[in-house]
Scaffold this motif. Structure first.
Motif, PDB file in Angstrom:
ATOM      1  N   TYR A 142       8.481   6.077  15.259  1.00 20.23           N
ATOM      2  CA  TYR A 142       7.426   6.574  14.366  1.00 20.23           C
ATOM      3  C   TYR A 142       6.820   5.399  13.625  1.00 20.23           C
ATOM      4  CZ  TYR A 142       4.800   9.637  11.366  1.00 20.23           C
ATOM      5  OH  TYR A 142       3.764  10.303  10.736  1.00 20.23           O
ATOM      6  N   ARG A 143       5.513   5.320  13.671  1.00 22.83           N
ATOM      7  CA  ARG A 143       4.824   4.268  12.933  1.00 22.83           C
ATOM      8  C   ARG A 143       3.680   4.884  12.161  1.00 22.83           C
ATOM      9  NH1 ARG A 143       5.175   1.630  18.539  1.00 22.83           N
ATOM     10  NH2 ARG A 143       6.360  -0.253  18.132  1.00 22.83           N
ATOM     11  N   VAL A 144       3.484   4.392  10.942  1.00 19.49           N
ATOM     12  CA  VAL A 144       2.369   4.914  10.155  1.00 19.49           C
ATOM     13  C   VAL A 144       1.068   4.376  10.754  1.00 19.49           C
ATOM     14  CG1 VAL A 144       1.321   5.005   7.872  1.00 19.49           C
ATOM     15  CG2 VAL A 144       3.817   5.077   8.110  1.00 19.49           C
ATOM     16  N   PRO A 197       0.810  -1.229   0.000  1.00 18.52           N
ATOM     17  CA  PRO A 197       0.000   0.000   0.000  1.00 18.52           C
ATOM     18  C   PRO A 197       0.845   1.282   0.000  1.00 18.52           C
ATOM     19  CG  PRO A 197      -0.009  -1.026   2.161  1.00 18.52           C
ATOM     20  CD  PRO A 197       0.731  -1.946   1.269  1.00 18.52           C
ATOM     21  N   GLY A 198       2.133   1.147   0.241  1.00 17.05           N
ATOM     22  CA  GLY A 198       2.991   2.345   0.259  1.00 17.05           C
ATOM     23  C   GLY A 198       2.831   3.147   1.536  1.00 17.05           C
ATOM     24  N   ILE A 199       3.396   4.346   1.542  1.00 13.36           N
ATOM     25  CA  ILE A 199       3.397   5.194   2.747  1.00 13.36           C
ATOM     26  C   ILE A 199       2.784   6.551   2.398  1.00 13.36           C
ATOM     27  CG2 ILE A 199       4.906   6.331   4.454  1.00 13.36           C
ATOM     28  CD1 ILE A 199       6.939   4.024   3.869  1.00 13.36           C
ATOM     29  N   GLY A 203       9.206  -0.105  16.060  1.00  8.38           N
ATOM     30  CA  GLY A 203       9.221   1.318  15.683  1.00  8.38           C
ATOM     31  C   GLY A 203      10.636   1.870  15.628  1.00  8.38           C
ATOM     32  N   LEU A 204      11.628   0.974  15.784  1.00 10.31           N
ATOM     33  CA  LEU A 204      13.019   1.438  15.797  1.00 10.31           C
ATOM     34  C   LEU A 204      13.809   0.953  14.577  1.00 10.31           C
ATOM     35  CD1 LEU A 204      13.815   0.780  19.565  1.00 10.31           C
ATOM     36  CD2 LEU A 204      13.443   2.985  18.487  1.00 10.31           C
ATOM     37  N   GLY A 205      13.191   0.036  13.804  1.00 13.65           N
ATOM     38  CA  GLY A 205      13.920  -0.594  12.694  1.00 13.65           C
ATOM     39  C   GLY A 205      14.531   0.397  11.709  1.00 13.65           C
TER      40      GLY A 205
HETATM   41  P1  ADP Z   1       8.570  -1.056  12.911  1.00 12.43           P
HETATM   42  O1  ADP Z   1       9.402  -1.709  13.910  1.00 12.43           O
HETATM   43  O2  ADP Z   1       7.272  -0.558  13.406  1.00 12.43           O
HETATM   44  O3  ADP Z   1       8.473  -1.822  11.648  1.00 12.43           O
HETATM   45  P2  ADP Z   1      10.232   0.759  11.419  1.00 12.43           P
HETATM   46  O4  ADP Z   1      11.072   1.872  11.924  1.00 12.43           O
HETATM   47  O5  ADP Z   1      10.905  -0.362  10.744  1.00 12.43           O
HETATM   48  O6  ADP Z   1       9.338   0.305  12.634  1.00 12.43           O
HETATM   49  O7  ADP Z   1       9.178   1.388  10.412  1.00 12.43           O
HETATM   50  C1  ADP Z   1       8.466   2.535  10.775  1.00 12.43           C
HETATM   51  C2  ADP Z   1       7.092   2.545  10.124  1.00 12.43           C
HETATM   52  O8  ADP Z   1       7.214   2.786   8.730  1.00 12.43           O
HETATM   53  C3  ADP Z   1       6.362   1.210  10.242  1.00 12.43           C
HETATM   54  O9  ADP Z   1       5.653   1.147  11.460  1.00 12.43           O
HETATM   55  C4  ADP Z   1       5.435   1.250   9.053  1.00 12.43           C
HETATM   56  O10 ADP Z   1       4.253   1.942   9.409  1.00 12.43           O
HETATM   57  C5  ADP Z   1       6.203   2.083   8.023  1.00 12.43           C
HETATM   58  N1  ADP Z   1       6.841   1.263   6.975  1.00 12.43           N
HETATM   59  C6  ADP Z   1       8.102   0.788   6.968  1.00 12.43           C
HETATM   60  N2  ADP Z   1       8.354   0.089   5.841  1.00 12.43           N
HETATM   61  C7  ADP Z   1       7.228   0.117   5.126  1.00 12.43           C
HETATM   62  C8  ADP Z   1       6.861  -0.421   3.832  1.00 12.43           C
HETATM   63  N3  ADP Z   1       7.695  -1.129   3.083  1.00 12.43           N
HETATM   64  N4  ADP Z   1       5.599  -0.168   3.389  1.00 12.43           N
HETATM   65  C9  ADP Z   1       4.723   0.560   4.132  1.00 12.43           C
HETATM   66  N5  ADP Z   1       5.025   1.089   5.344  1.00 12.43           N
HETATM   67  C10 ADP Z   1       6.249   0.875   5.831  1.00 12.43           C
END
Ligand code: ADP
Length: 430
Positions: free
Chosen positions: A377-379, A362-364, A391-393
């Motif tokens: 930060y999480r979408v 679905p994208g961001i 939320g730290l990846g």
């Molecule tokens: P998390 O541990 O929640 O995955 P990340 O820092 O890795 O945390 O990612 C932050 C947020 O970015 C995610 O919670 C997600 O909402 C969004 N996100 C990351 N990668 C993608 C992706 N490929 N497609 C859509 N949303 C993404």
């Protein structure tokens, strides 16, 4: 007789000549020298010789001239000039009179408030429109001693006003022969960045506490249930253990990610163990590690890697972590009927290599794009938690790439997937 007269005359002529040489001429030169000094010509040397009282006066004048010359040099030297000193200060300096009208400002103050010209003659209130600043200056004037305060003042910017934070020290200016203060000098130190950092730290601590509290509370609840008798109820006991195990995993992940971040932050490049890393092998290794998740999601992950990918100087463990996080995210968030993930790589010139991870999910949303690399930060908060996200990846991804001297970013059009990219230097400098 005539001869005697001639001798006397000759004697008095030579006496007059001696007098002229010893007193009259030096006195005249002395006067001329004094006039030059009076006219401000400090540098003029005093070539006068004199005897007796006159000699003393000449010596006094010479030493007076010397001292005036030194004082004048000091005053005249532009590097010791008051304006030059104030101009070289990073702190903003402001002097107001007893009526709170501005009498002096330095360059830094004008820059801090984006003022085109010194607002001389205007009142503090007219210029800064800030009651706290006015109160601080008033307190210094009212003889309450020097004031040290932190003030939030709206400062003009090229595009409107922005709230800035200042540490302001204001002290009364009191002439030595007068008890009443004639005005106030206020020194402004811009602490906006410090305040912003403080806020980030505060948010971070609040976030960490929140993230840790949730799994700990769940484990606590299930432990209580078990102690209260659920242990005898086998299916219930099993369910409890499973939930506790899952939340314990989450806690461990969080702690691991937090440790990774704290090692990377601040130390940056020093935290890396640089080795020669074969990029292709590294990417293949990560995809292999993710095989169970790929199968579970029924996803297709393809490696679009050109031949001749370079061996790069990097920390192999950290690089694995970066690619793992990006591909795992694509698997977690790239929901689609048929999940397709493409991992690409290409040289950018001779010094940089670019790696991309693209999904068809679905994208961001556009509003979230600038924030996804921020800590916690999480979408979609709930979605992230249910798929095991901390939320730290992406924050770790960003820090690892920056520590290698690289760049990282994301492009996405909602509904058409997301593409994360990173550029790494082939060789590490230094
Ligand atoms: P998390 O541990 O929640 O995955 P990340 O820092 O890795 O945390 O990612 C932050 C947020 O970015 C995610 O919670 C997600 O909402 C969004 N996100 C990351 N990668 C993608 C992706 N490929 N497609 C859509 N949303 C993404």
């Amino acid at each position: 007789m005539n001869a005697l007269l001639a001798v006397l005359l000759a004697g008095s002529v030579s006496a007059i000549g001696w007098l002229a040489l010893a007193y009259v001429l030096p006195a005249r030169r002395l006067r001329a020298a004094l006039r030059r000094v009076a006219e401000g010509d400090w540098e003029a040397p005093v070539f006068v010789r004199g005897h007796g009282q006159l000699g003393g006066a000449v010596a006094d004048l010479a030493s007076l001239g010397e001292r005036l010359r030194d004082a004048h040099r000091q005053l005249g030297d532009s590097s010791f000039d008051l304006q030059a000193i104030l101009g070289s200060l990073v702190e903003g300096v402001l002097i107001v009179d007893a009526g709170q009208r501005i009498r002096l400002t330095n360059e830094s103050l004008l820059k801090m408030f984006d003022l085109a010209a010194p607002p001389l003659g205007r009142t503090l209130m007219e210029t800064f429109r800030n009651h706290d600043l006015q109160g601080t200056v008033r307190a210094a004037l009212d003889e309450e001693g020097p004031q040290n305060r932190q003030l939030a003042i709206d400062a003009r910017q090229s595009d409107g006003y922005a709230r800035k934070h200042f540490a302001v020290t204001a002290a009364a200016l009191r002439p030595p022969d007068d008890e009443r203060p004639r005005g106030v000098i206020a020194i402004f130190h811009d602490i906006s960045e410090l305040k912003a950092l403080e806020a980030v730290r505060r948010d971070f601590v609040a976030n960490v506490s929140h993230e840790l509290r949730t799994p700990v509370a769940i484990i606590h609840g299930y432990l209580e249930t078990l102690i209260d008798g659920a242990l005898a109820d086998r299916p219930m006991a099993e369910k409890s253990l499973q939930v506790m195990w899952k939340n314990n995993q989450r806690l461990m992940l969080l702690i691991e990610d937090l440790l990774s971040l704290s090692r990377l932050e601040g130390k940056q490049a020093a935290a890396l163990q640089i080795e020669a890393v074969e990029l292709r092998a590294c990417l293949e290794r990560v995809v292999e590690r993710l095989e169970p998740a790929i199968t579970e999601k029924g996803a297709v992950v393809s490696l679009a890697l050109p031949s001749g990918l370079p061996v790069i100087e990097a920390d192999p463990h950290r690089l694995d972590q970066v690619f793992f996080n990006l591909i795992e995210n694509a698997l977690k968030y790239g929901e689609a009927e048929r999940r397709e993930i493409v991992v690409g790589a290409a040289m950018q010139g001779v010094e940089l290599v670019e790696v991309t991870v693209k999904d068809n999910g679905p994208g961001i949303p556009k509003v979230d794009l600038p924030h996804v690399f921020e800590r916690f930060y999480r979408v979609k908060k709930d979605r992230s938690r249910t798929v095991g996200g901390t939320g730290l990846g992406l924050s770790i991804v960003k820090h690892v790439v920056l520590a290698h001297g690289g760049q990282v970013g994301v492009e996405s059009q909602p509904g058409r997937g997301a593409m994360f990219w990173l550029r790494l230097p082939v060789e590490q400098k230094g």
